[in-house]
Design a protein around this motif. Structure first.
Motif, mmCIF file in Angstrom:
data_model
loop_
_atom_site.group_PDB
_atom_site.id
_atom_site.type_symbol
_atom_site.label_atom_id
_atom_site.label_comp_id
_atom_site.label_asym_id
_atom_site.label_seq_id
_atom_site.Cartn_x
_atom_site.Cartn_y
_atom_site.Cartn_z
ATOM 1 N N ALA A 96 -17.340 -0.068 -9.338
ATOM 2 C CA ALA A 96 -18.127 0.745 -10.262
ATOM 3 C C ALA A 96 -18.051 2.223 -9.874
ATOM 4 C CB ALA A 96 -19.583 0.266 -10.268
ATOM 5 N N LEU A 97 -18.121 2.505 -8.572
ATOM 6 C CA LEU A 97 -18.038 3.897 -8.112
ATOM 7 C C LEU A 97 -16.660 4.491 -8.399
ATOM 8 C CD1 LEU A 97 -19.938 3.641 -4.694
ATOM 9 C CD2 LEU A 97 -20.779 4.619 -6.836
ATOM 10 N N ASP A 98 -15.624 3.667 -8.335
ATOM 11 C CA ASP A 98 -14.282 4.160 -8.682
ATOM 12 C C ASP A 98 -14.226 4.607 -10.140
ATOM 13 O OD1 ASP A 98 -13.147 3.843 -6.183
ATOM 14 O OD2 ASP A 98 -12.436 1.801 -6.577
ATOM 15 N N PHE A 99 -14.888 3.857 -11.017
ATOM 16 C CA PHE A 99 -14.928 4.249 -12.425
ATOM 17 C C PHE A 99 -15.689 5.563 -12.596
ATOM 18 C CE2 PHE A 99 -14.204 -0.370 -13.299
ATOM 19 C CZ PHE A 99 -13.029 -0.201 -14.023
ATOM 20 N N ALA A 100 -16.671 5.812 -11.725
ATOM 21 C CA ALA A 100 -17.464 7.048 -11.820
ATOM 22 C C ALA A 100 -16.622 8.289 -11.550
ATOM 23 C CB ALA A 100 -18.641 6.985 -10.840
ATOM 24 N N LEU A 101 -15.485 8.120 -10.865
ATOM 25 C CA LEU A 101 -14.597 9.257 -10.588
ATOM 26 C C LEU A 101 -13.938 9.783 -11.859
ATOM 27 C CD1 LEU A 101 -12.842 7.906 -7.366
ATOM 28 C CD2 LEU A 101 -14.629 9.667 -7.478
ATOM 29 N N ASP A 102 -13.931 8.969 -12.927
ATOM 30 C CA ASP A 102 -13.288 9.373 -14.190
ATOM 31 C C ASP A 102 -14.255 9.371 -15.368
ATOM 32 O OD1 ASP A 102 -10.687 9.547 -12.989
ATOM 33 O OD2 ASP A 102 -10.596 7.357 -13.023
ATOM 34 N N TRP A 103 -15.562 9.343 -15.093
ATOM 35 C CA TRP A 103 -16.550 9.285 -16.185
ATOM 36 C C TRP A 103 -17.500 10.461 -16.065
ATOM 37 C CZ3 TRP A 103 -21.775 6.598 -16.250
ATOM 38 C CH2 TRP A 103 -22.293 6.551 -17.547
ATOM 39 N N ASP A 104 -17.739 11.120 -17.169
ATOM 40 C CA ASP A 104 -18.611 12.303 -17.157
ATOM 41 C C ASP A 104 -20.063 11.971 -17.484
ATOM 42 O OD1 ASP A 104 -18.573 11.767 -19.842
ATOM 43 O OD2 ASP A 104 -17.631 13.652 -20.446
ATOM 44 N N GLY A 105 -20.388 10.676 -17.513
ATOM 45 C CA GLY A 105 -21.769 10.295 -17.791
ATOM 46 C C GLY A 105 -22.129 10.324 -19.255
ATOM 47 N N GLY A 106 -21.124 10.491 -20.120
ATOM 48 C CA GLY A 106 -21.382 10.508 -21.553
ATOM 49 C C GLY A 106 -21.878 11.835 -22.079
#
Length: 405
Positions: free
Chosen positions: A169-179
């Motif tokens: 999940a944290l790996d996905f956070a590296l490419d997500w701006d939180g919407g």
């Protein structure tokens, strides 16, 4: 003015006394309804609006179990005070771990296999760090999560798998701006992963005598507890031993075509698993032994009647052959293992798979055994499931005796 203050003081004291009295009653009631499973985990039986509920408290500590039970009986969240304020500082700004989990599940994990496992891992991790901002998940917080998982009695492999979910999940956070459409990732660096010493592999292979003892003990438990599901458990264990299937595969064997299904072809009963229902996503078919096929006939008839009755009354009902949850099968196994004694401590459901594949490997070509096991590479079969004994080398020396003269 003074009279008003006295009345107010007595009123507060009366409320406090009532609250203390209620708390004491709840403490006694919670203790009476607490029960410890064979695994050591405490559960609470209680009623909500006339409906009986059974809740796992997720701890082997009696003091903590009592506190959680009290909170449940008061209608409060039992997990609310699980984390210490020093370890977890709750904040309101920024993207929280719960929001990240929700995003990752909806976008990436919603349609993958093992939904029960994924949701269970996310629920447990959420109870620890769900209210934290993603940027607050530091190395120290990860170590705290690991310690809490270990304190609950989880084995190293289980701890590692739960942390895997968090790190993915944290790996996905590296490419997500939180919407928020800024294009700036909510996380710049993933915390360092703590080293987890892997426990020794459980490679126990059951001898013929041990297999007989296991089924004898199940029969005794069935005779002593006819209202429980020991008869069905006996069939499940026989299925695992005779097919070498994983527990998850056995529990999804179905009486329709939705997952693993029983079919009759070439004078044999087969179990077939469609594509994407197995561990490697490949379809697989296995013929059943005559003994197993005969033993399952009565269960098939019983289950078909149960399913038909449920449909007649518009009641939702599982169409699986064994109609057992993974947790139920594991609870029964824990009770059985306790009855069998300490020598069975390292035996689990997967040991039956080890036993089946090892027996096949002694008589059948290894590439056929690998196909039977559903492995994508024959090396997996060789490395993990083939357990030859020293006496198996006698055939080698016999060959040399006959050749080198």
């Amino acid at each position: 003015m003074k009279m008003t203050a006295v009345i107010s003081s007595w009123s507060l004291r009366l409320k406090a006394a009532k609250l203390l009295s209620v708390w004491r009653l709840l403490s006694k009631e919670a203790e009476m309804r607490l029960r410890q499973k064979d695994s050591g985990i405490y559960i609470l039986d209680h009623e909500v609006e006339g409906v009986r509920k059974r809740v796992s408290l997720g701890t082997r500590d009696l003091v903590l179990a009592r506190k959680k039970a009290q909170r449940i009986l008061m209608g409060l969240d039992p997990e609310e005070d699980r984390l210490q304020p020093a370890a977890v500082e709750q904040k309101t700004k920024g993207v929280t771990v719960d929001q990240l989990f929700d995003h990752v599940y909806r976008e990436h994990w919603k349609d993958v296999k093992s939904q029960a496992t994924i949701l269970s891992n996310l629920r447990i991790l959420s109870s620890y760090i769900g209210k934290l901002q993603v940027t607050e998940v530091t190395d120290e917080v990860i170590r705290d999560v690991r310690k809490r998982l270990e304190d609950k009695g989880n084995q190293s492999g289980t701890v590692s798998r739960k942390l895997d979910s968090l790190y993915k999940a944290l790996d996905f956070a590296l490419d997500w701006d939180g919407g928020n459409n800024t294009g700036v990732p909510i996380l710049q660096r993933v915390p360092r992963r703590p080293k987890i010493k892997k426990g020794r592999k459980r490679e126990r292979v059951l001898s013929a005598d041990e297999q007989a003892l296991m089924f004898q003990k199940v029969a005794e438990l069935q005779a002593a507890n006819p209202s429980l599901k020991w008869g069905r458990i006996a069939l499940l264990l026989r299925f695992l031993l005779h097919t070498g299937c994983r527990l998850s595969e056995a529990l999804q064997v179905s009486l329709d075509d939705s997952a693993g299904a029983l079919v009759t072809e070439l004078g044999r009963t087969w179990v077939q698993f469609p594509r994407y229902t197995t561990k490697n996503d490949k379809p697989r078919r296995l013929p059943l032994t005559e003994d197993l096929a005969a033993a399952l006939q009565d269960l098939v008839e019983v289950r078909r009647k149960e399913i038909a009755l449920a449909k007649e009354h518009n009641v939702e009902h599982a169409v699986t052959l064994f109609d057992l949850r993974t947790s139920t099968a594991q609870d029964y196994w824990a009770k059985l293992r306790k009855e069998l004694g300490p020598d069975w401590k390292d035996v689990c459901h997967h040991s039956l798979r080890h036993t089946c594949l090892t027996l096949l490997a002694k008589q059948i070509q290894i590439h056929k055994v690998s196909m039977w096991a559903g492995h994508s590479d024959v090396r997996i079969t060789m490395q993990n499931y083939v357990h030859l004994q020293p006496e198996d080398l006698l055939s080698c020396v016999d060959a040399l005796d006959a050749t080198l003269r």
